[in-house]
Design a protein around this motif. Structure first.
Motif, PDB file in Angstrom:
ATOM      1  N   ASN A  87       0.811  -1.218   0.000  1.00 52.44           N
ATOM      2  CA  ASN A  87       0.000   0.000   0.000  1.00 52.44           C
ATOM      3  C   ASN A  87       0.846   1.269   0.000  1.00 52.44           C
ATOM      4  O   ASN A  87       0.488   2.260  -0.644  1.00 52.44           O
TER       5      ASN A  87
ATOM      6  N   SER B  25      -5.480   2.939   0.010  1.00 50.52           N
ATOM      7  CA  SER B  25      -4.210   2.359   0.466  1.00 50.52           C
ATOM      8  C   SER B  25      -3.819   2.911   1.835  1.00 50.52           C
ATOM      9  O   SER B  25      -3.362   2.152   2.702  1.00 50.52           O
TER      10      SER B  25
ATOM     11  N   ASP C  23      -6.053   1.311   4.403  1.00 54.16           N
ATOM     12  CA  ASP C  23      -5.713  -0.100   4.625  1.00 54.16           C
ATOM     13  C   ASP C  23      -4.476  -0.259   5.507  1.00 54.16           C
ATOM     14  O   ASP C  23      -4.412  -1.163   6.347  1.00 54.16           O
TER      15      ASP C  23
ATOM     16  N   PRO D 221      -3.988  -3.927  -2.878  1.00 53.91           N
ATOM     17  CA  PRO D 221      -2.957  -3.435  -3.809  1.00 53.91           C
ATOM     18  C   PRO D 221      -2.813  -4.308  -5.054  1.00 53.91           C
ATOM     19  O   PRO D 221      -2.632  -3.803  -6.160  1.00 53.91           O
TER      20      PRO D 221
END
Length: 314
Positions: free
Chosen positions: A43, A68, A71, A288
């Motif tokens: 990420n 990202s 996450d 990703p």
């Protein structure tokens, strides 16, 4: 908390990996560590690639960079505590730390939820209304969607955290989980938890199901548009990409719905831990790969970033 609701429990024990045999603990520790490192590295590379490549300064990649970032934070809220507990041989977490962890997990899960929905809408506009994409997906709208998602996610997380803080915990303080989750805490409470469960099933359902429905509608409309494409190769490429996106979406929503939108009496510790691991560790790790590594522009940007890093060391 205050007054008569003051809890007599000042800390909890997160059993996490300690419920397993020594060999299983070692295996799960390595599994958590590898998946966490893959999540953070993957990420962060996406964020770096998007921020350094001007060709990726578009709405789709703006939303992806936000996903990202969320996450990385999402996994970092739960997994480092699991790894530290195994290394330090201590499963203790204070009551305030537990509530803080609950707040951030709720907020970041909601953000994942909203961003997946926003990204599906972005793809719908790009595929179904390509000529109007730049006029529809303006910078102002993109910023509004992300900021609005953060505001709603924070308010929702605050609501559930405050509802949890008003409960009393006056007996067992052992949580058969690897983080402070709603259902295990509700089971430990010696207060009336009907209001908490009611809010999960009503407000929580609205927060989670509405974006999920938007995602499904977006992808159904995308599929209808793709079917009208004359090129077989183009149709297959679009369906394979949409299929992988939907697989992650179903994994994320399926585990959350099975965890939080059933009565607490129907839950088991083992099943809840496995489901929680899927949406807190596995999905952030897969995002990703699903959203980026199948994308030619993103692969080019990542190759450029990695090449620059390699050349700078030599």
């Amino acid at each position: 908390m205050g007054g008569t609701n003051q809890s007599s429990v000042s800390e909890f024990l997160l059993l996490g990996l300690s419920r397993q045999t020594q060999e299983q603990q070692q295996f799960l520790f390595l599994l958590f560590l590898i998946m966490y490192l893959a999540t953070v590295l993957g990420n962060l590379l996406i964020i770096l690639a998007i921020s350094t490549d001007s060709r990726l300064h578009t709405p789709m990649y703006f939303f992806l960079s936000n996903l990202s970032f969320v996450d990385v934070c999402f996994s970092s809220t739960a997994v480092p505590k699991v790894l530290a507990s195994y290394i330090l041989k201590s499963q203790i977490i204070s009551f305030s730390e537990c509530l803080m962890q609950l707040y951030f997990l709720c907020m970041l899960a909601d953000m994942d939820n909203f961003l997946l929905s926003v990204m599906a809408y972005d793809r719908f506009v790009a595929i179904c209304h390509p000529l109007h994409y730049t006029t529809k997906m303006t910078h102002q709208l993109c910023a509004f969607l992300v900021v609005g998602s953060w505001v709603v996610a924070n308010l929702n997380a605050l609501l559930h955290t405050l509802l949890m803080a008003r409960l009393s915990f006056c007996g067992d303080n052992i949580i058969p989980h690897f983080f402070c989750d709603v259902n295990p805490l509700l089971k430990l409470s010696c207060s009336d938890t009907h209001l908490n469960e009611l809010m999960i099933l009503t407000e929580g359902t609205f927060i989670m199901v509405t974006p999920f429905v938007c995602i499904l509608v977006s992808y159904i409309l995308i599929a209808c548009a793709v079917l009208r494409v004359s090129s077989t190769g183009g149709r297959w490429k679009a369906f394979s990409t949409c299929g992988s996106h939907l697989a992650v979406v179903c994994l994320f929503y399926g585990t959350i719905i099975s965890l939080y939108f059933n009565p607490s009496s129907s839950h088991s510790a083992g099943r809840d831990m496995a489901a929680a691991m899927m949406y807190t560790v596995v999905t952030p790790m897969l995002n990703p790969f699903i959203y980026s590594l199948r994308n030619r522009d993103m692969k080019g940007a990542l190759r450029k970033v990695l090449t620059m890093r390699f050349l700078s060391k030599h």
